[in-house]
Design a protein around this motif. Sequence first.
Motif, PDB file in Angstrom:
ATOM      1  N   ARG A 270       0.891  -1.066  -0.009  1.00  0.00           N
ATOM      2  CA  ARG A 270      -0.160   0.059  -0.065  1.00  0.00           C
ATOM      3  C   ARG A 270       0.730   1.338   0.034  1.00  0.00           C
ATOM      4  N   GLU A 271       2.110   1.050  -0.159  1.00  0.00           N
ATOM      5  CA  GLU A 271       2.914   2.382  -0.149  1.00  0.00           C
ATOM      6  C   GLU A 271       2.982   2.883  -1.567  1.00  0.00           C
ATOM      7  N   GLU A 272       3.106   4.210  -1.531  1.00  0.00           N
ATOM      8  CA  GLU A 272       3.156   4.975  -3.025  1.00  0.00           C
ATOM      9  C   GLU A 272       4.151   4.706  -3.945  1.00  0.00           C
ATOM     10  N   TRP A 273       5.477   4.327  -3.026  1.00  0.00           N
ATOM     11  CA  TRP A 273       6.934   4.178  -3.550  1.00  0.00           C
ATOM     12  C   TRP A 273       7.097   2.472  -4.167  1.00  0.00           C
ATOM     13  N   ALA A 274       6.189   1.801  -3.862  1.00  0.00           N
ATOM     14  CA  ALA A 274       6.112   0.314  -3.769  1.00  0.00           C
ATOM     15  C   ALA A 274       6.334   0.033  -5.407  1.00  0.00           C
ATOM     16  N   PHE A 275       5.477   0.354  -6.401  1.00  0.00           N
ATOM     17  CA  PHE A 275       6.090  -0.002  -7.835  1.00  0.00           C
ATOM     18  C   PHE A 275       7.338   0.429  -8.372  1.00  0.00           C
ATOM     19  N   TRP A 276       7.710   1.787  -7.930  1.00  0.00           N
ATOM     20  CA  TRP A 276       9.067   2.195  -8.421  1.00  0.00           C
ATOM     21  C   TRP A 276      10.395   1.506  -7.546  1.00  0.00           C
ATOM     22  N   GLY A 277       9.878   0.951  -6.107  1.00  0.00           N
ATOM     23  CA  GLY A 277      10.828   0.454  -5.643  1.00  0.00           C
ATOM     24  C   GLY A 277      11.090  -1.041  -6.323  1.00  0.00           C
ATOM     25  N   VAL A 278       9.852  -1.683  -6.573  1.00  0.00           N
ATOM     26  CA  VAL A 278      10.166  -3.018  -7.334  1.00  0.00           C
ATOM     27  C   VAL A 278      10.858  -2.967  -8.620  1.00  0.00           C
ATOM     28  N   LEU A 279      10.406  -1.955  -9.400  1.00  0.00           N
ATOM     29  CA  LEU A 279      11.208  -1.604 -10.669  1.00  0.00           C
ATOM     30  C   LEU A 279      12.679  -1.310 -10.234  1.00  0.00           C
ATOM     31  N   GLY A 280      13.028  -0.597  -9.551  1.00  0.00           N
ATOM     32  CA  GLY A 280      14.402  -0.455  -9.177  1.00  0.00           C
ATOM     33  C   GLY A 280      15.113  -1.873  -8.878  1.00  0.00           C
ATOM     34  N   PHE A 281      14.308  -2.533  -7.858  1.00  0.00           N
ATOM     35  CA  PHE A 281      15.069  -3.976  -7.392  1.00  0.00           C
ATOM     36  C   PHE A 281      15.123  -4.922  -8.751  1.00  0.00           C
ATOM     37  N   CYS A 282      14.342  -4.772  -9.535  1.00  0.00           N
ATOM     38  CA  CYS A 282      14.409  -5.710 -10.860  1.00  0.00           C
ATOM     39  C   CYS A 282      15.669  -5.279 -11.666  1.00  0.00           C
ATOM     40  N   LEU A 283      15.596  -3.677 -11.835  1.00  0.00           N
ATOM     41  CA  LEU A 283      16.953  -3.314 -12.596  1.00  0.00           C
ATOM     42  C   LEU A 283      18.195  -3.678 -11.857  1.00  0.00           C
ATOM     43  N   LEU A 284      18.145  -3.769 -10.445  1.00  0.00           N
ATOM     44  CA  LEU A 284      19.287  -3.964  -9.728  1.00  0.00           C
ATOM     45  C   LEU A 284      19.822  -5.516  -9.981  1.00  0.00           C
ATOM     46  N   ILE A 285      18.720  -6.486 -10.025  1.00  0.00           N
ATOM     47  CA  ILE A 285      19.060  -7.779 -10.280  1.00  0.00           C
ATOM     48  C   ILE A 285      19.700  -7.994 -11.671  1.00  0.00           C
ATOM     49  N   ALA A 286      19.038  -7.356 -12.654  1.00  0.00           N
ATOM     50  CA  ALA A 286      19.318  -7.513 -14.042  1.00  0.00           C
ATOM     51  C   ALA A 286      20.745  -6.703 -14.379  1.00  0.00           C
TER      52      ALA A 286
END
Length: 323
Positions: A292-308
């Motif tokens: 329910r956090e506002e930054w959750a989508f961008w956080g997941v996207l950043g996490f995926c980019l970090l893994i890549a």
Amino acid sequence: MTESASPVVLRALVSENGTVAELPPGEVAAYRGDGFVWLHVEGAGKNGRPDLPAYVPDHAANALLAGETRPRCDEVDEAVLINLRGTGLEAKPDSDRLVSIRVWVEGRRATSVTRNPLAALGKVEAAMRAGRLRDGGDFVAALAQAISTELDPEVAALGDRLDECEGEIEEADIYALRRRIAALRSQAIALRRFVAPDRDALSTMAQLEFEWISKEDRMHLREAADRFARMAEELEAVRERAALLHEQLTDLRAEIVDRRSLAIAVVAFIFLPLTFVTGLLGMNVEGIPFAREEWAFWGVLGFCLLIAAIVLGWFAARHWLED
């Protein structure tokens, strides 16, 4: 494969005292002069067997009119039966690549038979009309020289075309180039099938002990045989080079497939953990962190980019991304 049938054409020339004249074909057998007579029969005739003069023995006539022949040279009493193959005037899709000419040669007379027009006969006829052919030895020597001269550029062209294919191997379409190389190899094999026996037939002719085969005739026969030997060696080289180029193209295609497979594997490996993360967070259940956090989508996207980035770095460190 047999040569195609065509209407019979008979021509006869006689060279006597430096003068060359036309001779009716029907009068060749009765000719008793001191000149040299050449009778040429072109075409198949009725049932594939044109009528030959009576002076040609039956066994020689059968050889002259055979449906399939290979170059050869046979001594028969005081005459010679020689078969050669040369370039035809026209390409025949239903016949062998080279046209056969069968010749019954005597001291003062030559009888030649072809089923299709032979390109070299124009030069032989020109030599006959110029008065340069005085006996059977001169005739066969001139025929051998003309056939080898006509065929030599065709053999050289095969090597030149293979050189072009070799220069395009890094740039041209692999599949189209393979077809071109296979065609050249097939042509080289088809030509060599008769070029090597041509050489053997002429070498045998040059060794025959007949008075009408002069020293100069033997020299010309050996020269033509040497030219055929060189052509046979060049055709063998074309065949072997074509096989090597074919193998090289196969290796190149395998290398391209390996490169593409590696690229696909790298992309799949990068997206594998990302698919796991997105699949895990996309489950429709309670308790997903930061849902329910506002930054959750961008956080997941950043996490995926970090893994890549980590996966790409790992591939780079192991030099798996290099060609």
